[in-house]
Design a protein around this motif. Structure first.
Motif, mmCIF file in Angstrom:
data_model
loop_
_atom_site.group_PDB
_atom_site.id
_atom_site.type_symbol
_atom_site.label_atom_id
_atom_site.label_comp_id
_atom_site.label_asym_id
_atom_site.label_seq_id
_atom_site.Cartn_x
_atom_site.Cartn_y
_atom_site.Cartn_z
ATOM 1 N N THR A 182 0.844 -1.198 0.000
ATOM 2 C CA THR A 182 0.000 0.000 0.000
ATOM 3 C C THR A 182 0.880 1.248 0.000
ATOM 4 O OG1 THR A 182 -0.134 -0.275 2.363
ATOM 5 C CG2 THR A 182 -2.052 -0.958 1.087
ATOM 6 N N PRO A 183 0.377 2.312 -0.579
ATOM 7 C CA PRO A 183 1.179 3.527 -0.660
ATOM 8 C C PRO A 183 1.545 4.049 0.728
ATOM 9 C CG PRO A 183 -0.780 3.701 -2.027
ATOM 10 C CD PRO A 183 -0.932 2.465 -1.210
ATOM 11 N N TYR A 199 -3.749 3.401 -7.116
ATOM 12 C CA TYR A 199 -4.450 4.001 -5.977
ATOM 13 C C TYR A 199 -4.843 5.444 -6.258
ATOM 14 C CZ TYR A 199 -2.815 0.050 -3.203
ATOM 15 O OH TYR A 199 -2.589 -1.196 -2.716
ATOM 16 N N ARG A 238 2.886 -3.268 -8.591
ATOM 17 C CA ARG A 238 2.572 -2.006 -9.249
ATOM 18 C C ARG A 238 1.241 -2.044 -9.971
ATOM 19 N NH1 ARG A 238 8.366 -0.257 -11.865
ATOM 20 N NH2 ARG A 238 9.062 0.908 -10.067
ATOM 21 N N ASN A 254 4.858 3.452 -8.574
ATOM 22 C CA ASN A 254 4.505 2.346 -7.693
ATOM 23 C C ASN A 254 3.032 2.345 -7.329
ATOM 24 O OD1 ASN A 254 7.132 1.567 -7.668
ATOM 25 N ND2 ASN A 254 7.627 2.481 -5.691
ATOM 26 N N ASN A 255 2.437 3.529 -7.195
ATOM 27 C CA ASN A 255 1.087 3.616 -6.636
ATOM 28 C C ASN A 255 0.028 3.949 -7.671
ATOM 29 O OD1 ASN A 255 2.337 3.205 -4.184
ATOM 30 N ND2 ASN A 255 2.553 5.390 -3.796
ATOM 31 N N ILE A 314 -4.527 8.852 -4.934
ATOM 32 C CA ILE A 314 -3.524 9.378 -4.012
ATOM 33 C C ILE A 314 -3.913 10.788 -3.564
ATOM 34 C CG2 ILE A 314 -1.097 9.996 -3.734
ATOM 35 C CD1 ILE A 314 -1.351 7.092 -4.167
ATOM 36 N N GLY A 366 8.472 4.811 -0.526
ATOM 37 C CA GLY A 366 7.791 3.999 -1.525
ATOM 38 C C GLY A 366 8.290 2.570 -1.525
#
Lengths: 597, 1033
Positions: free
Chosen positions: A30-31, B656, B601, B652-653, B658, B569
């Motif tokens: 998770t971030p 999501y 990822r 990487n995110n 963010i 990260g």
């Protein structure tokens, strides 16, 4: 051997599964260090969303920028007859040059950034409102007030969008995010949009408290002030296509009178006794200000702090080391000339004489023998004239950049005096926490006066205008320079002042509706010069084409780059809908008249 | 593998020879030394009496001796990797032999990912770098010396000290996203900064896996190709000390031909007159009918005095700089253990003042063998530190083009001179900018190592487990002092320090089984790999340091605006893979791989991908029917391969939504006290849970041939590569709010190409030898798909109705031009014929073409003008040696078009802010001619100071800027001398060599910009001269 092989393969597979049994955990990373949606979009994240929405006033994501200043210095003043772009030369910030000489196109990235930033503001308000909807009064006792704050703030962004771009998509918090990109910009006319915006302000005003503990929050009077402004715009009925003013609606004007009166009658606000206080840190949030963008200095954010970077390169050189953008036009300087009675030259004759030219060889001020309004030296920096409270030198000729292109005047407003310790002495040049006013008492007086005049009640308007003139008249005037005179090339003696200041009230005689209208419009220009409103005022009054054409004619000899400038009526009243916005919205936007995508 | 084999064979031969020699009868004795072309002793070479079993092997010094040999016996000298030599004894007691390396065996074994294979058995497209050709090129980044050396690999490099801006691309532009190849060092995947992990002296070999089938074993990370680096290890039975040193002088050769102050004034006067019909009023040049450079102060206030100057800014900031490079390698090997340690130190001063780089590298490799090589443990570790002073060199180089010669470097008082006033524009003093670089070093520490254990329980089976760590820490300091430059006063100083770390571990386990069943040869491999990468960053800063001395430049001394920030990260990947190689009788070859990658990822809906490949080869010369051609055709192999790879190079995110707390971007002084921020949060990006990797499918056809006793080698490859689902960060409408953009799998693209490598090596006689190697590659790139919603986005067309689908990436959309307006009649004609929406047609202005024949000159006349991708790249290496001397020349070249982006600063005057080229003086003279004749005949547009959108804007992109950017460059020329062994032996030295080398000596091009190989404003590459020595003990 086969047995061995089997064993070995199995052990490999087994070791793989050692890792594999936790595959899901191993791969679900998770971030870190960022806030998750479920916290932010809940009552716990409410303050974060609301603060962020208010921060949108500075232009979201940054402290503001040259490309999309929240202060509208380029969009509202350089576009009009009050100011030049300035800087090093005409190609320095070429897109603002496009704004100045009317060659803006829909693909200019500045326009796109401005649009984006205002809609980001709307988005931040909607995000907060969406959470507020699900919050109970037990969780957050002032939930209704917060809702009103967000609605008023959102209406402010919409008002800016409308007066810049004319036809805009109207998106409130009840719209599903998936639909955003399909909402058309021609659902509502200008007048309908302004009506809806005004209603948002009115609804908010009904709920908002008269004062807030946090000075930066929307109050009842701020909402009334914005409502009045919106109704004043709405009162001038515009042809949807040609942007020509086709009539004026009394009902809207009555609302302007009503809301401005509520502010005036509240007794909470008045004009500063000294005009200079408008640009002093000590008087932020003082008696004249109704709503300000709250900037801060040394606040823990990077560099100087959350300072006003919208106007950051606009300070002169000299002690500020600025880049010298945003230069008062010669026309504006000339407009401050007064007649023997201390009244402005409403007949347009002010354009016949260029006040305060500079002899570049001797650095002597020329053509300064006539009468002027003292506000000239609060607004415009002139060579050899005292600069605020600075005691080292007066404003010097070398403070000004590219004099051969942009002339010998600099903006004196929106900055602290150079000796102030509360400013940053590196890039961004002399940035400080000085607030930017979106509503001050003078606006209220002028809007009320404007509405009264258009309603034919000009006699009630005259005292309001005179109240403003009296403040200018009674402010401590700018002295020529009271320091060491050796290097100062300024010889005339105006009793120690920097100019022959003559200003007085408008007398009752001759105060007809037509005269009053001219006086009001002129007064608006003089009092609010460089505050980012001039172009929108001209468009509202329906005189942009006429005024700008005259201005180009008057200036093109001294400002050679105006030679190719042309105001196209029916087009140039608004900026184009940015091409990028049209591209990403599935053909949902129509372009403003005269522009193409 | 090669090494082990050698050792084994040597041991065997020794035993055989020793046994046999006992039974031989005596007649004569022969001894001597066997060396290779480089004068190095050949250890373990077999010396056999032809037709008998009598023989011996050479010792550590390459010496041998045989007793009791018939006077007319023929001796056969052979060793793996060398051509066999037969020599008649003829009664001589001493016979010294030089063995030539055999091209057939030179690249015998290649590393192909988790295993090694015989080159002859390869079915994919793999390039092997000839390390011999590049090992002596002085560089801080080995890849920078590979420019033009490998068919199919494009290396771009600039002159930044430490060669930090070197990047490699394999087989064209594979993706709109990062197309950085995957690097594998000694079997370990390395994500970044490979050059600082291995110094070029430590590299044994570099192999480039180009086609998808070769790279498929690396699955989701391999779409852009794989570069495999193997480091040197000690050889069994050797004790060696090697020392290398080079000293390089780097010289600035760009030397832009810029105007001086007097020329600038003349040009400005004309340009102003052209635009406004009058002469300018300036302090620098006065306001007369002609410019007169003032000798008086143009700025004299507050104790600062600036006089107009005539500054040659290039001379002020560029100069010759030295680079020193020292390397020491110690190695020792026995049958059961090998160890080596190498130390490398580089110190490079930049040609740009105050820039520089120094690095220290220590590397240790150890291997221990137990139980008769059935159990092997090994370890390697590298520790590296470098310090770089780079500053913002692209800004400095841009300002070098912009700062005017009239600006003085210093004030009369010795402070910084500057512009800002009058016509001097706001360009910073580049000497001052260079001076401040010394305050801002970046220090990198790296540790990289692995441990492995290998078990060989039965013949042919090897089980190996490798665990590696890759750690890096980067510390940057950035101090900006108080200073005054012309009218600018910077009275607040500031210090910022940042610390970034990255830690990656990779654990891989493989089992490999090789066996032969009759004519069936099989190698099978199974494996798994887990990878985890974590990064952190933190920055702290503050202002108003009371003292500016270097020793006070620490965060403790800042007094205001203290500010900290940090991020973190992580990224993980889990993979399983297998490979099967099969060949029948060394004639029919086949190879299959499959890899399954799961990555953190990607979205939970798509986090796993499978990447298969298959490839086949046919060694035609192994067929019986080819027996007749073996005289001239030594080998011929056809290859075909197909495979799939992925690219996971996204944030990487990316899956999501963010949101970020931010003081700088979302916080507000709500209280109104002017100093306290109420924290806010904002969305920075939207997630997409359906996100997956980009995939690339590639088919490759290849041919390898050796002819004429292996003197001619030829490799030709054709490939066709489709990339789809390219990761695209979609732009969205403003109404969707900030941070509304999200990654999606969108565009597709195709690359096709041909690569070729030809080499010819021969000797004229024993003293004279020569070689020619030529490589080239040709590509065609095409965008094949873009989603309709994104069809007309920026960079892909005109934003309205033209898209670049079907065109190469990096295509230019712009106006076609047709020279300049030469006469008033031409202008009038044009205006009568066309409605010129672009603006002002006039004498000397560029004439834009009405491409759509609608009689209107406007944006719809824009057409595609070409693209910046190279159409052909190549390299040519020529080598010649005579006795101990050797000479080599290397040329590289490209066929391409270039957008000469700086042309508007050098060849146009409407952007005043330029330190323009002297070509404008030509334009001035041509204008004078026009005034006489009424015809403007010039290679350059007429001088003007005004250029806006509404005028005949020449800054808008047109084919006027597009030039033939092709070039051929003499990249390196080197001359070496190998000191004869007999001289060295007297002083106990094994080998010695000195060489001289020049790089970037000559360039042939029509390009008018600074350097056809470089982007505008990049750090110029040096023309350098090197003296080097290497000594072996």
């Amino acid at each position: 051997m086969k047995k061995k092989l089997t064993y070995i393969v199995l052990s490999i597979v087994a070791s793989a599964f050692l890792c594999g049994c936790n595959t899901k955990d191993f791969l679900s990373v998770t971030p870190s260090g960022v806030i998750t949606e479920d916290i932010l979009l809940s009552v716990d994240g409410l303050d974060l969303l609301i603060n962020s929405a208010y921060a949108g006033l500075m232009t979201p994501g940054s402290n503001g920028s040259m490309s999309s200043p929240a202060t509208n210095w380029s969009y509202g003043e350089v576009r009009a007859d009050n100011a030049y772009k300035g800087g090093g030369n005409t190609s320095d910030q070429a897109q603002i040059h496009n704004i100045e000489i009317y060659t803006v196109s829909a693909t200019d990235s500045n326009i796109n950034t401005k649009w984006n930033n205002l809609y980001y503001g709307v988005y931040r308000c909607n995000a907060a409102l969406n959470v507020l909807k699900s919050v109970t009064a037990e969780q957050v006792p002032n939930v209704e007030v917060l809702k009103a704050e967000m609605r008023a703030l959102r209406a402010y962004f919409y008002f800016e969008l409308q007066r810049l771009f004319n036809q805009i998509p109207w998106i409130l918090d009840d719209v599903d995010a998936e639909e955003y990109a399909y909402i058309r910009n021609d659902v509502y006319t200008r007048d309908q949009l302004l009506g809806m915006i005004a209603k948002e302000f009115e609804d908010a005003a009904a709920i908002l408290p008269e004062t807030q503990k946090d000075l930066g929050r929307m109050t009842k009077y701020a909402a009334y002030g914005f409502a009045a402004k919106t109704y004043l715009y709405k009162a001038y009925v515009q042809d949807q296509k040609t942007h020509a003013v086709t009539g004026i609606t009394s009902a809207d004007l009555e609302k302007v009178v009503d809301y401005t009166s509520r502010i005036i009658n509240s007794g909470k606000f008045k004009l500063f006794d000294d005009w200079q206080k408008l640009d002093m840190l000590e008087y932020e949030n003082g008696e004249e200000f109704i709503f300000e963008v709250q900037y801060s200095f040394n606040d823990g954010s990077s560099r100087a702090g959350r300072t006003n970077n919208n106007n950051l390169l606009n300070l002169p050189q000299g002690p500020y080391s600025g880049d010298g953008f945003y230069r008062p036009s010669q026309d504006l300087v000339n407009a401050y000339q007064t007649d023997d009675n201390g009244l402005p030259l409403l007949d347009g004759s002010f354009q016949n004489k260029d006040y305060d030219l500079l002899d570049t060889a001797t650095e002597q001020n020329l053509n300064i023998d006539g009468n002027v309004d003292p506000r000239l030296d609060f607004v415009v920096g002139r060579a050899n004239v005292r600069w605020k409270t600075y005691e080292v030198t007066p404003c010097m000729a070398y403070w000004m950049r590219a004099v051969d292109i942009y002339g010998n005047h600099v903006s004196k407003r929106f900055c602290l005096s150079p000796e102030s310790p509360n400013a940053y002495r590196a890039w961004p040049w002399f940035a400080s926490g000085l607030n930017w006013s979106l509503l001050r008492y003078a606006n209220i007086l002028l809007w009320k006066a404007e509405a009264l005049i258009e309603l034919g009640r000009q006699d009630e308007a005259r005292p309001l205008i005179n109240e403003i003139r009296n403040r200018a008249k009674n402010s401590p005037w700018v002295t020529a320079w009271d320091g060491d005179m050796t290097n100062v090339k300024f010889t005339p003696d105006f009793n120690g002042y920097a100019a022959n200041y003559v200003i007085d009230e408008y007398p009752a005689s001759g105060w007809t509706k037509e005269y009053a209208r001219e006086a009001l419009r002129f007064e608006t220009r003089l009092e609010l010069a460089l505050e980012g409103e001039r172009f929108f005022d001209l468009v509202r009054w329906g005189v942009a084409s006429e005024v700008m054409t005259k201005f180009f004619e008057a200036e093109k000899d001294i400002r050679v780059y105006y030679g190719i400038a042309e105001f196209v009526a029916g087009k140039d009243e608004y900026y184009p809908i940015p091409t990028n916005q049209w591209k990403y919205t599935h053909d949902s936007y129509v372009q403003n008249n005269g522009y193409s995508f | 593998m090669k090494l082990q084999f050698l050792t084994l064979k040597r041991a065997l031969l020794f035993i055989v020879a020793a046994t046999l020699s006992l039974s031989a009868y005596a007649q004569n004795s022969v001894s001597g030394t066997v060396i290779d072309n480089n004068g190095e002793p050949v250890i373990g070479a077999s010396v056999l009496v032809k037709g008998t079993t009598v023989g011996t092997v050479t010792d550590l010094d390459g010496k041998y001796s045989l007793a009791n040999i018939a006077r007319n016996a023929i001796l056969e000298f052979s060793s793996i990797g060398f051509e066999t030599v037969e020599e008649n004894v003829n009664g001589r007691p001493v016979i010294n032999i030089i063995l030539n390396e055999s091209s057939e065996f030179l690249e015998d074994v290649v590393v192909t990912g988790y295993m090694t294979e015989k080159k002859a058995d390869l079915t994919g497209s793999v390039s092997v770098v000839n390390m011999k050709e590049v090992s002596e090129i002085p560089t801080t980044n080995v890849f920078s010396s590979l420019q033009g050396r490998v068919a199919g690999m494009n290396v771009s490099v600039d002159g930044t000290p430490g060669a930090k801006n070197t990047s490699a691309r394999i087989r064209g532009t594979t993706s709109i996203n990062s197309a950085t190849p995957l690097y594998v060092v000694d079997g370990v995947i390395v994500d970044s900064g490979v050059s600082s992990l291995v110094s070029s002296y430590d590299i044994e070999s570099i192999q480039v896996l180009k086609d998808a089938a070769s790279a498929a074993i690396y699955g989701a990370q391999a779409a852009a190709g794989v570069i495999i680096i193997t480091t040197k290890k000690a050889k069994a039975g050797e004790i060696r000390v090697d020392f290398n040193a080079t000293l390089t002088a780097q010289t600035y050769s760009e030397n832009l031909d810029l105007m001086d102050s007097y020329q600038w004034g003349d040009v400005y006067w004309q340009a102003y007159k052209y635009a406004y019909g009058e002469t300018p009023k300036t302090q620098i040049f006065g306001s007369g009918p002609t410019p007169v450079l003032s000798t008086d102060y143009y700025y004299a206030v507050d104790g600062v005095h600036l006089k107009p100057a005539n500054t040659d800014w290039q001379k002020e900031i560029y100069g010759t700089a030295l680079m020193r490079d020292y390397n020491l390698t110690l190695s020792k090997g026995t049958e059961n253990q090998t160890a080596s340690v190498s130390l490398n130190y580089v110190n490079q001063d930049g040609m740009l003042k105050e820039t520089g780089y120094s690095a220290f590298n220590v590397r240790a490799n150890n291997e221990f063998r137990f139980l008769k090589n059935k159990l092997i443990f090994g370890q390697s570790i590298t520790v590296h530190r470098d310090i770089a002073y780079n500053g913002s060199t692209s800004t400095i180089n841009e300002y070098l083009h912009r700062i005017m010669p009239m600006v003085p470097v210093y004030t009369e008082e010795g402070g910084w001179g500057g512009g800002m006033v009058d016509i001097l524009n706001d360009t910073w003093n580049v000497v001052r900018m260079c001076d401040f670089i010394k305050y801002s070093p970046t220090t990198v520490w790296r540790a990289f190592g692995n441990v492995y254990a290998e078990v060989r329980p039965i013949k042919g089976l090897s089980i190996k487990s490798t665990y590696s760590m890759n750690w890096s820490s980067t510390d940057s300091k950035n101090f900006s002092p108080k200073y005054r430059e012309s009218t600018r006063i910077i009275a607040t100083n500031s210090l910022s320090e940042s610390h970034n770390t990255s830690l990656q571990w990779v654990w891989s386990n493989t089992a490999t089984y090789t066996n032969t069943f009759g004519k069936h040869n099989i190698t099978a491999m199974l494996g798994m790999e887990a990878k985890d990468r974590q990064t952190t960053s933190m920055t702290a800063q503050g202002n108003d340091l009371a003292l500016e001395d270097m020793s006070y430049q620490v965060l403790n001394t800042v007094t205001t605006s203290k500010n900290v920030s940090g991020t973190k990260g992580e990224y993980t990947m889990l993979s399983f893979f297998g490979k099967l190689n099969y060949n029948y009788d060394e004639r029919y070859l086949a190879s299959f791989t499959i890899r399954r990658d799961s990555s953190s990822r990607f979205g939970s809906n798509n986090n796993t991908g499978v990447f298969p490949s298959a490839s086949f080869g046919w060694r035609i010369t192994q067929e019986k029917f080819m027996a007749g051609t073996r005289d001239w055709l030594n080998s011929l192999k056809l290859r075909v391969s197909w495979g799939m790879n992925g690219n996971d190079a996204i944030r990487n995110n990316a899956t999501y939504n963010i949101y970020q707390l931010s003081l700088d971007a979302a916080s507000y002084n709500l209280s109104g006290d002017g100093k306290t921020l109420a924290t806010g949060a904002r969305r920075t990006s939207r997630g997409n849970n359906n996100l997956k990797w980009e995939s690339t499918t590639q088919t490759n056809f290849g041919l390898d041939a050796s002819l004429f006793k292996n003197r001619l080698d030829l490799t030709v490859d054709y490939f066709n590569k489709d990339t789809k689902d390219m990761l695209w960060n979609a732009t969205v409408a403003g109404v969707q709010g900030e941070g509304a953009s999200s990654y999606m799998n969108a565009a597709s693209m195709n690359n096709k190409g041909v690569e070729m490598l030809i080499s010819w090596n021969d000797e004229i006689n024993r003293d004279w030898r020569y070689g020619i190697t030529f490589n080239m590659s040709i590509y065609r790139n095409k965008i094949t798909y873009i989603p309709e919603a994104e069809y007309y986005t920026y960079g892909c067309g005109n934003g309205v109705d033209i898209t670049n689908v079907g065109l190469p990436i990096n295509s230019w959309l712009g106006y076609k031009t047709d020279g300049y307006f030469r006469t008033q009649a031409e202008v009038d004609d044009y205006l009568a014929k066309y409605d010129d929406k672009l603006g002002k047609a006039d004498i000397g202005r560029i004439r834009f073409v009405d491409t759509n024949n609608d009689k209107v000159i406007d944006a719809s006349d824009r057409v595609w003008l070409g693209h910046s991708n190279p159409m052909m790249e190549g390299g040519l290496n020529l080598s010649l040696s005579y006795k101990q001397f050797d000479l080599s020349l290397f040329f590289n070249g490209m066929v391409k078009q270039s957008n000469n982006a700086n042309k508007y600063m050098t060849d146009l005057f409407q952007c005043w802010n330029g330190n323009h080229s002297t070509r404008l003086v030509q334009a001035l003279n041509d204008w004078k001619e026009y005034e006489k004749t009424g015809v403007y005949n010039s290679k350059y547009p007429a001088l003007t100071v005004e250029d806006t959108n509404k005028e005949n804007s020449q800054t808008r992109l047109s084919d006027w800027y597009i030039e033939d950017g092709s070039f051929i460059r003499l990249k390196t020329l080197s001359l070496g001398y190998t000191i004869p062994r007999n001289v060295l032996n007297k002083v106990g030295i094994r080998s010695g060599r000195v060489f001289l080398q020049g790089t970037n000596l000559l360039t042939f091009t029509k390009f008018t910009g600074a350097d056809p190989e470089q982007a505008a404003n990049s750090y110029p590459v040096a023309r350098s001269f090197t003296l080097g020595i290497s000594v072996g003990l």
